[in-house]
Design a protein around this motif. Structure first.
Motif, PDB file in Angstrom:
ATOM      1  N   VAL A  85      25.786 -37.404   5.192  1.00  0.00           N
ATOM      2  CA  VAL A  85      25.004 -36.031   5.482  1.00  0.00           C
ATOM      3  C   VAL A  85      24.552 -35.326   4.236  1.00  0.00           C
ATOM      4  O   VAL A  85      23.467 -34.639   4.280  1.00  0.00           O
ATOM      5  CB  VAL A  85      25.873 -34.970   6.265  1.00  0.00           C
ATOM      6  N   ARG A  88      24.450 -30.892   2.724  1.00  0.00           N
ATOM      7  CA  ARG A  88      24.466 -30.001   3.748  1.00  0.00           C
ATOM      8  C   ARG A  88      25.791 -29.973   4.595  1.00  0.00           C
ATOM      9  O   ARG A  88      26.309 -28.895   5.070  1.00  0.00           O
ATOM     10  CB  ARG A  88      23.460 -30.312   4.846  1.00  0.00           C
ATOM     11  N   LEU A  91      27.789 -26.959   3.405  1.00  0.00           N
ATOM     12  CA  LEU A  91      27.708 -25.563   4.375  1.00  0.00           C
ATOM     13  C   LEU A  91      28.684 -25.538   5.659  1.00  0.00           C
ATOM     14  O   LEU A  91      29.370 -24.713   6.079  1.00  0.00           O
ATOM     15  CB  LEU A  91      26.407 -25.423   4.592  1.00  0.00           C
ATOM     16  N   SER A  92      28.603 -26.984   6.011  1.00  0.00           N
ATOM     17  CA  SER A  92      29.656 -27.072   7.274  1.00  0.00           C
ATOM     18  C   SER A  92      31.107 -26.762   6.972  1.00  0.00           C
ATOM     19  O   SER A  92      31.726 -26.372   7.563  1.00  0.00           O
ATOM     20  CB  SER A  92      29.535 -28.695   7.756  1.00  0.00           C
ATOM     21  N   TYR A 131      27.048 -23.961  14.791  1.00  0.00           N
ATOM     22  CA  TYR A 131      26.310 -24.332  13.912  1.00  0.00           C
ATOM     23  C   TYR A 131      25.835 -25.779  14.073  1.00  0.00           C
ATOM     24  O   TYR A 131      24.382 -26.299  14.126  1.00  0.00           O
ATOM     25  CB  TYR A 131      27.034 -24.499  12.540  1.00  0.00           C
ATOM     26  N   LEU A 135      21.646 -27.851  14.663  1.00  0.00           N
ATOM     27  CA  LEU A 135      21.251 -28.966  13.603  1.00  0.00           C
ATOM     28  C   LEU A 135      21.700 -30.446  14.033  1.00  0.00           C
ATOM     29  O   LEU A 135      20.973 -31.334  13.730  1.00  0.00           O
ATOM     30  CB  LEU A 135      22.397 -28.825  12.206  1.00  0.00           C
TER      31      LEU A 135
END
Length: 193
Positions: A85, A88, A91-92, A131, A135
């Motif tokens: 991933v 990003r 951010l998760s 979230y 995505l």
């Protein structure tokens, strides 16, 4: 945020974050194998594992920021170890940590019983699902399937992260290795815990 933290608390949180960053990556591979058989819902059964470090660190340290910082570090470690991933994922980690942190903030960081830990796991699940919904392309699934995924993630967060996180920390506490941390002081009835 870290001004009131002791060095040993920062070190312990960092250690747990590194260990669980590795665990998270291993569980990603396990989820990938299982998803090959039953589809994307496979991850929801085990999703709580990806929230557990925030619960463990907050339960032991009991200071604002312990959940979100530990989860963010674990996500960064997972990225450094090669999670596909990429950045990003950090951010998760922030979002998952904020979900757990919210549950503790509601109690003003004064309650750390099983129900609050389970609520923190469920909070991580809710924040991460919202979230991930946008995505992760969940919009292609039927409403019933999405609701099943959501329900499974909440249960997984509450049970694996909440109950499991408490079990891990309580096990460590029983060995005496957490003497000097807030969790040990609270067991002795120290009001400052």
């Amino acid at each position: 945020m870290l001004k009131s933290w002791k060095l040993k608390e920062v070190v312990l949180m960092s250690l747990f974050s590194v260990v669980f960053g590795i665990v998270y990556l291993l569980f990603l591979h396990a989820g990938n194998i299982w998803a090959g058989f039953i589809g994307p819902i496979a991850y929801e059964w085990i999703f709580g594992i990806w929230f557990i470090v925030s619960i463990i660190c907050m339960y032991i340290i009991r200071k604002p920021g312990a959940a979100v910082i530990s989860e963010t570090i674990a996500a960064a470690i997972e990225v450094l170890l090669g999670n596909a991933v990429g950045p990003r994922l950090i951010l998760s980690g922030v979002i998952q940590g904020l979900g757990a942190e919210a549950a503790f903030a509601v109690t003003r960081y004064k309650r750390f019983d099983l129900w609050v830990l389970m609520l923190a796991g469920a909070g991580s699940a809710i924040f991460s699902f919202v979230y991930g919904y946008f995505l992760g392309g969940f919009t292609v699934f039927s409403t019933g399937y999405v609701l099943l995924m959501f329900g499974l993630r909440i249960v997984s967060g509450a049970v694996i992260a909440g109950v499991g996180g408490k079990a891990v920390a309580d096990g460590l506490l029983a060995t005496g290795s957490l003497r000097g941390y807030a969790i040990a002081r609270s067991e002795k009835g120290d009001a400052r815990a």
